[in-house]
Design an enzyme around this catalytic site. Sequence first.
Site, short mmCIF file in Angstrom:
data_model
loop_
_atom_site.label_atom_id
_atom_site.label_comp_id
_atom_site.label_asym_id
_atom_site.label_seq_id
_atom_site.Cartn_x
_atom_site.Cartn_y
_atom_site.Cartn_z
N GLN A 1 22.44 -36.64 -2.98
CA GLN A 1 22.43 -37.65 -4.04
C GLN A 1 21.15 -37.61 -4.88
OE1 GLN A 1 23.96 -41.24 -1.46
NE2 GLN A 1 24.18 -41.66 -3.62
N HIS A 2 21.19 -38.29 -6.03
CA HIS A 2 20.04 -38.62 -6.89
C HIS A 2 19.43 -37.45 -7.67
CE1 HIS A 2 20.09 -42.36 -4.61
NE2 HIS A 2 19.66 -41.77 -3.51
N ASP B 1 26.60 -37.12 -0.57
CA ASP B 1 26.77 -36.75 0.85
C ASP B 1 27.00 -37.96 1.74
OD1 ASP B 1 24.16 -37.64 0.47
OD2 ASP B 1 23.21 -35.85 1.29
#
Length: 498
Positions: free
Chosen positions: A85-86, A248
Amino acid sequence: MNNQQLFLGIDCGTQGTKAIILDATSGQVLGQGAAAHTMISGANGRREQDTAQWLEAFALATRRALLAANVDGQAILGVGVSGQQHGLVLLDDQGQVLRPAKLWCDTETTPENDQLLAHLGGEQGSLERLGVVIAPGYTVSKLLWTKAQHPDVFSRIARILLPHDYLNFWLTGRACSEYGDASGTGYFNVRTRQWDLQLLRDIDASGRLQSALPELIDAHQAVGTILPAIAEQLGINPNAVVSSGGGDNMMGAIGTGNIQPGAITMSLGSSGTVYAYAETPKVSPDASVATFCSSSGGWLPLICTMNLTNATGAIRELFNLDLDAFNALVTQAPIGAGGVSMLPFLNGERVPPLPHATGSLHGLTIDNLTQANLCRAAVEGTTFGLRYGLDLLRQNGLQSRSICLIGGGSKSAVWRQIVADIMNTPVICTEQSEAAALGAAIQAAWCKSWSNGHEDTLADLCQRCVKLDLNSETLPVAANVAAFQQAYERYRLHVATL
């Protein structure tokens, strides 16, 4: 054998890409493959990756999984992608990547995050406006950082994608995002499930950033089919549908059957996460709880600790121990590590919220300074961080009868017992430790089922494909629970002094 329904699940993480082949009819994983990535690390907490490595690893892991499963790639009906992520992936108007992807664990953008947080009216303002409190790892501060540090790159941005969005774009040529992974950008409202366009206009008034955003789709929707040249490179069916995919953690939720209230998933990876499914966006007043959307149609309140197996691994390397020797030493030491406390904040920490903290050892005496106590203190200290987060989730009304453990640390029987005792809750692992890749494959099967007129619900698929490893079930021991409670109180006191 002809009633097999084969799906490819991909998990592109920080350390590498994993691929699994799932038969959704029998619920069996037929084969898996993996390929590694390297990290670009620099001063001030820079953590980046070359996106070309993801594409190479995707192809390599896929070919290895097909080989291990001994199946024809032309029989693959769908592909699901889970991604870290991110991360920020920037493309120009030709679809070319402009610079290395900035990752979730990058802390170089902390000043920009502080600036944006102040602009939003602090933690409270961020919570009210977005439903989450933006943290340095989130995508939004990476955009402001790019504007300041790389104005030439910034002026050429045509698409802003997360890692899993980028892989879907590579597969299909279509840029879109789904609500789960979008929740971690910092320019998305988790209550209304819409981009916060004004925040991007505040970063750049020209409106270029908002026009670079991918369109948002529902979790059960397909992105499209695979581009012929990419299908050929991967050795799979070009008519395979590519599902929405997700972050994830969202895919790990599906891969552990965590799609209805009452289940809690805890991941013991390089970082630690705890999350649970919720049917409504009940935003916690505590800044540490991120009420992300799930990739299954609901919400996924989540806490993330920055230090887990990276901290225990550092102690292991310091003493030059393999995993078995490390676990043996942890077992030798008493609960509470003879009075030794480790605050394992080697990366700063998100839960408890101590971004500028460093690691420390407390309570050392001439008698308790042993390898065994230090190894145990590392495992206990990281697990106490998860307990701190679980308490926050429970204060927000989440209940659980048991905890599903995933990630590398879950393979250790001694660590499973420590988790069960510290959380005072039974724990169990899934048979398939690659929960995110499994979740991605299950989501692809769900997506295919939608296009076929709902043959299978997501719950049907999870019931068939998520198998619990009954041998791993670990129950809390009452005497241990009481001893750990004392050690945890000690940890809380040490944290309070920071």
